[in-house]
Design a protein around this motif. Structure first.
Motif, PDB file in Angstrom:
ATOM      1  N   GLY A  15      10.207 -12.557  -1.111  1.00 21.70           N
ATOM      2  CA  GLY A  15      11.657 -12.677  -1.101  1.00 21.70           C
ATOM      3  C   GLY A  15      12.139 -13.640  -2.172  1.00 21.70           C
ATOM      4  O   GLY A  15      11.346 -14.380  -2.772  1.00 21.70           O
ATOM      5  N   TYR A  16      13.437 -13.648  -2.395  1.00 18.10           N
ATOM      6  CA  TYR A  16      13.994 -14.511  -3.441  1.00 18.10           C
ATOM      7  C   TYR A  16      13.765 -15.984  -3.115  1.00 18.10           C
ATOM      8  O   TYR A  16      13.355 -16.768  -3.969  1.00 18.10           O
ATOM      9  CB  TYR A  16      15.493 -14.231  -3.582  1.00 18.10           C
ATOM     10  N   ALA A  17      14.037 -16.361  -1.867  1.00 17.96           N
ATOM     11  CA  ALA A  17      13.920 -17.772  -1.487  1.00 17.96           C
ATOM     12  C   ALA A  17      12.475 -18.248  -1.523  1.00 17.96           C
ATOM     13  O   ALA A  17      12.198 -19.391  -1.901  1.00 17.96           O
ATOM     14  CB  ALA A  17      14.510 -17.987  -0.091  1.00 17.96           C
ATOM     15  N   GLY A  18      11.533 -17.378  -1.150  1.00 15.21           N
ATOM     16  CA  GLY A  18      10.139 -17.786  -1.072  1.00 15.21           C
ATOM     17  C   GLY A  18       9.411 -17.806  -2.401  1.00 15.21           C
ATOM     18  O   GLY A  18       8.417 -18.524  -2.558  1.00 15.21           O
ATOM     19  N   ALA A  19       9.896 -17.039  -3.346  1.00  9.93           N
ATOM     20  CA  ALA A  19       9.242 -16.977  -4.660  1.00  9.93           C
ATOM     21  C   ALA A  19       9.691 -18.169  -5.508  1.00  9.93           C
ATOM     22  O   ALA A  19      10.858 -18.529  -5.521  1.00  9.93           O
ATOM     23  CB  ALA A  19       9.595 -15.682  -5.365  1.00  9.93           C
ATOM     24  N   SER A  20       8.758 -18.776  -6.212  1.00  4.14           N
ATOM     25  CA  SER A  20       9.105 -19.901  -7.078  1.00  4.14           C
ATOM     26  C   SER A  20       8.714 -19.580  -8.515  1.00  4.14           C
ATOM     27  O   SER A  20       7.766 -18.837  -8.769  1.00  4.14           O
ATOM     28  CB  SER A  20       8.380 -21.177  -6.635  1.00  4.14           C
ATOM     29  N   VAL A  21       9.470 -20.146  -9.448  1.00  2.00           N
ATOM     30  CA  VAL A  21       9.175 -19.945 -10.867  1.00  2.00           C
ATOM     31  C   VAL A  21       7.787 -20.468 -11.194  1.00  2.00           C
ATOM     32  O   VAL A  21       7.038 -19.865 -11.973  1.00  2.00           O
ATOM     33  CB  VAL A  21      10.246 -20.631 -11.740  1.00  2.00           C
ATOM     34  N   ARG A  22       7.392 -21.571 -10.579  1.00  2.00           N
ATOM     35  CA  ARG A  22       6.075 -22.162 -10.848  1.00  2.00           C
ATOM     36  C   ARG A  22       4.951 -21.191 -10.447  1.00  2.00           C
ATOM     37  O   ARG A  22       3.998 -20.985 -11.194  1.00  2.00           O
ATOM     38  CB  ARG A  22       5.933 -23.490 -10.097  1.00  2.00           C
ATOM     39  N   ARG A  23       5.087 -20.585  -9.267  1.00  2.00           N
ATOM     40  CA  ARG A  23       4.051 -19.653  -8.813  1.00  2.00           C
ATOM     41  C   ARG A  23       4.056 -18.365  -9.640  1.00  2.00           C
ATOM     42  O   ARG A  23       3.010 -17.783  -9.906  1.00  2.00           O
ATOM     43  CB  ARG A  23       4.268 -19.321  -7.334  1.00  2.00           C
ATOM     44  N   ILE A  24       5.230 -17.918 -10.019  1.00  2.00           N
ATOM     45  CA  ILE A  24       5.323 -16.731 -10.874  1.00  2.00           C
ATOM     46  C   ILE A  24       4.655 -17.003 -12.216  1.00  2.00           C
ATOM     47  O   ILE A  24       3.907 -16.179 -12.742  1.00  2.00           O
ATOM     48  CB  ILE A  24       6.800 -16.318 -11.064  1.00  2.00           C
ATOM     49  N   ALA A  25       4.914 -18.172 -12.768  1.00  2.00           N
ATOM     50  CA  ALA A  25       4.290 -18.546 -14.039  1.00  2.00           C
ATOM     51  C   ALA A  25       2.772 -18.597 -13.903  1.00  2.00           C
ATOM     52  O   ALA A  25       2.045 -18.108 -14.778  1.00  2.00           O
ATOM     53  CB  ALA A  25       4.830 -19.902 -14.502  1.00  2.00           C
ATOM     54  N   PRO A  51       5.461 -22.776 -16.686  1.00  2.00           N
ATOM     55  CA  PRO A  51       6.809 -22.516 -16.146  1.00  2.00           C
ATOM     56  C   PRO A  51       7.912 -22.662 -17.187  1.00  2.00           C
ATOM     57  O   PRO A  51       8.924 -21.953 -17.124  1.00  2.00           O
ATOM     58  CB  PRO A  51       6.952 -23.572 -15.047  1.00  2.00           C
ATOM     59  N   ALA A  52       7.714 -23.564 -18.151  1.00  2.00           N
ATOM     60  CA  ALA A  52       8.738 -23.739 -19.184  1.00  2.00           C
ATOM     61  C   ALA A  52       8.927 -22.470 -20.001  1.00  2.00           C
ATOM     62  O   ALA A  52      10.032 -22.183 -20.479  1.00  2.00           O
ATOM     63  CB  ALA A  52       8.344 -24.898 -20.103  1.00  2.00           C
ATOM     64  N   LEU A  53       7.856 -21.691 -20.146  1.00  2.00           N
ATOM     65  CA  LEU A  53       7.955 -20.453 -20.906  1.00  2.00           C
ATOM     66  C   LEU A  53       8.778 -19.410 -20.143  1.00  2.00           C
ATOM     67  O   LEU A  53       9.513 -18.627 -20.750  1.00  2.00           O
ATOM     68  CB  LEU A  53       6.552 -19.902 -21.202  1.00  2.00           C
ATOM     69  N   VAL A  54       8.666 -19.424 -18.826  1.00  2.00           N
ATOM     70  CA  VAL A  54       9.481 -18.517 -18.005  1.00  2.00           C
ATOM     71  C   VAL A  54      10.953 -18.833 -18.203  1.00  2.00           C
ATOM     72  O   VAL A  54      11.781 -17.936 -18.421  1.00  2.00           O
ATOM     73  CB  VAL A  54       9.098 -18.634 -16.513  1.00  2.00           C
ATOM     74  N   HIS A  55      11.295 -20.123 -18.154  1.00  2.00           N
ATOM     75  CA  HIS A  55      12.680 -20.521 -18.367  1.00  2.00           C
ATOM     76  C   HIS A  55      13.139 -20.212 -19.781  1.00  2.00           C
ATOM     77  O   HIS A  55      14.297 -19.844 -19.998  1.00  2.00           O
ATOM     78  CB  HIS A  55      12.840 -22.023 -18.073  1.00  2.00           C
ATOM     79  N   HIS A  56      12.240 -20.345 -20.748  1.00  2.00           N
ATOM     80  CA  HIS A  56      12.596 -20.058 -22.131  1.00  2.00           C
ATOM     81  C   HIS A  56      12.954 -18.592 -22.314  1.00  2.00           C
ATOM     82  O   HIS A  56      13.936 -18.246 -22.982  1.00  2.00           O
ATOM     83  CB  HIS A  56      11.421 -20.426 -23.054  1.00  2.00           C
ATOM     84  N   LEU A  75      15.946 -14.386 -13.938  1.00  2.00           N
ATOM     85  CA  LEU A  75      14.625 -13.761 -13.861  1.00  2.00           C
ATOM     86  C   LEU A  75      14.638 -12.651 -12.809  1.00  2.00           C
ATOM     87  O   LEU A  75      14.079 -11.569 -13.030  1.00  2.00           O
ATOM     88  CB  LEU A  75      13.569 -14.809 -13.517  1.00  2.00           C
ATOM     89  N   PHE A  76      15.271 -12.902 -11.668  1.00  2.00           N
ATOM     90  CA  PHE A  76      15.376 -11.904 -10.616  1.00  2.00           C
ATOM     91  C   PHE A  76      16.120 -10.671 -11.117  1.00  2.00           C
ATOM     92  O   PHE A  76      15.699  -9.531 -10.887  1.00  2.00           O
ATOM     93  CB  PHE A  76      16.098 -12.512  -9.413  1.00  2.00           C
ATOM     94  N   THR A  77      17.209 -10.881 -11.844  1.00  2.00           N
ATOM     95  CA  THR A  77      17.984  -9.767 -12.396  1.00  2.00           C
ATOM     96  C   THR A  77      17.156  -8.978 -13.408  1.00  2.00           C
ATOM     97  O   THR A  77      17.192  -7.743 -13.425  1.00  2.00           O
ATOM     98  CB  THR A  77      19.261 -10.292 -13.068  1.00  2.00           C
ATOM     99  N   ALA A  78      16.404  -9.688 -14.242  1.00  2.00           N
ATOM    100  CA  ALA A  78      15.559  -9.010 -15.228  1.00  2.00           C
ATOM    101  C   ALA A  78      14.468  -8.204 -14.539  1.00  2.00           C
ATOM    102  O   ALA A  78      14.131  -7.093 -14.971  1.00  2.00           O
ATOM    103  CB  ALA A  78      14.939 -10.034 -16.177  1.00  2.00           C
ATOM    104  N   ALA A  79      13.922  -8.726 -13.463  1.00  2.00           N
ATOM    105  CA  ALA A  79      12.889  -8.007 -12.718  1.00  2.00           C
ATOM    106  C   ALA A  79      13.454  -6.733 -12.102  1.00  2.00           C
ATOM    107  O   ALA A  79      12.779  -5.697 -12.035  1.00  2.00           O
ATOM    108  CB  ALA A  79      12.306  -8.901 -11.631  1.00  2.00           C
ATOM    109  N   LEU A  80      14.705  -6.787 -11.666  1.00  2.00           N
ATOM    110  CA  LEU A  80      15.371  -5.614 -11.094  1.00  2.00           C
ATOM    111  C   LEU A  80      15.808  -4.625 -12.161  1.00  2.00           C
ATOM    112  O   LEU A  80      16.022  -3.450 -11.871  1.00  2.00           O
ATOM    113  CB  LEU A  80      16.609  -6.061 -10.312  1.00  2.00           C
ATOM    114  N   GLU A  81      15.989  -5.124 -13.389  1.00  2.00           N
ATOM    115  CA  GLU A  81      16.508  -4.326 -14.506  1.00  2.00           C
ATOM    116  C   GLU A  81      17.924  -3.844 -14.232  1.00  2.00           C
ATOM    117  O   GLU A  81      18.318  -2.758 -14.651  1.00  2.00           O
ATOM    118  CB  GLU A  81      15.599  -3.140 -14.809  1.00  2.00           C
ATOM    119  N   LEU A  82      18.693  -4.669 -13.530  1.00  2.00           N
ATOM    120  CA  LEU A  82      20.090  -4.343 -13.264  1.00  2.00           C
ATOM    121  C   LEU A  82      20.994  -5.022 -14.289  1.00  2.00           C
ATOM    122  O   LEU A  82      20.678  -6.107 -14.769  1.00  2.00           O
ATOM    123  CB  LEU A  82      20.478  -4.799 -11.855  1.00  2.00           C
TER     124      LEU A  82
END
Length: 200
Positions: free
Chosen positions: A29-39, A46-51, A59-66
């Motif tokens: 879920g959105y709340a349970g997922a963290s940028v650190r774990r995704i990275a 993680p800084a690269l994810v934010h970059h 990031l969530f919107t990009a993953a959905l491609e909406l």
């Protein structure tokens, strides 16, 4: 999806991040997922994810491609008293699919619905990021019952109007659909409901 002011970056790295993000958002879920774990799952810092993607919401919107973010949708829904939330919710939702990015959004929706692993992404967007937030904003009771009922109407309208293209919904005006279906969504969100019984 083009993001102004941010370099495209390595396509392989971006895709690895998106793959990890889709898996995390679907499973946790959105709340349970963290940028650190995704990275970590993508094998990057993680800084690269934010970059590449900016905020967790982006990031969530990009993953959905909406072509829109939950943060842009929600204010339109809660911009008034709860007595009009059904109409605003449906009108906002239809405006998304009728808008300039509607075809991109429908293509993404078809892809997600065709892949079991990605159905959770759309569920997380609609349930957690829009409907549940709206219900919590107004302090409406019985969210666990009301939110899925409202979602059933929204998803049904989108599928019938834009995917199956069944009349009269396919060719109807937004005003007609809102006037016809909006009161049902309103009742689901704010009206009296019987207690749900056990499944047969």
């Amino acid at each position: 999806m083009t993001r102004t002011g941010r370099r495209p970056g390595n396509p392989g790295t971006r895709e690895a991040i998106l793959t990890a993000a889709r898996d995390a958002f679907s499973r946790q879920g959105y709340a349970g997922a963290s940028v650190r774990r995704i990275a970590a799952a993508a094998g990057v810092d993680p800084a690269l994810v934010h970059h590449y993607f900016g905020t967790k919401d982006e990031l969530f919107t990009a993953a959905l491609e909406l072509p829109f973010t939950p943060a842009k949708v929600l204010p339109q829904v809660i911009a008034g008293d709860p007595d009009g939330i059904g109409e605003r919710l449906l009108r906002t939702f239809l405006g998304i699919w009728d808008g300039p990015g509607g075809q991109q959004g429908l293509a993404a929706l078809r892809t997600m619905l065709a892949r079991d692993a990605e159905v959770g992404l759309f569920r997380e967007f609609l349930i957690s990021q829009v409907l549940r937030r709206a219900v919590e904003e107004y302090g409406l009771p019985d969210a666990a019952v009301r939110v899925p009922l409202a979602a059933s109407q929204l998803i049904g309208v989108v599928l019938v109007r834009y995917v199956l293209r069944l009349e009269p919904l396919a060719g109807a005006s937004v005003d007609w659909i809102v006037a016809t279906v909006g009161p049902t969504i309103q009742r689901y969100l704010t009206g009296e409901l019987p207690a749900p019984g056990p499944a047969d």
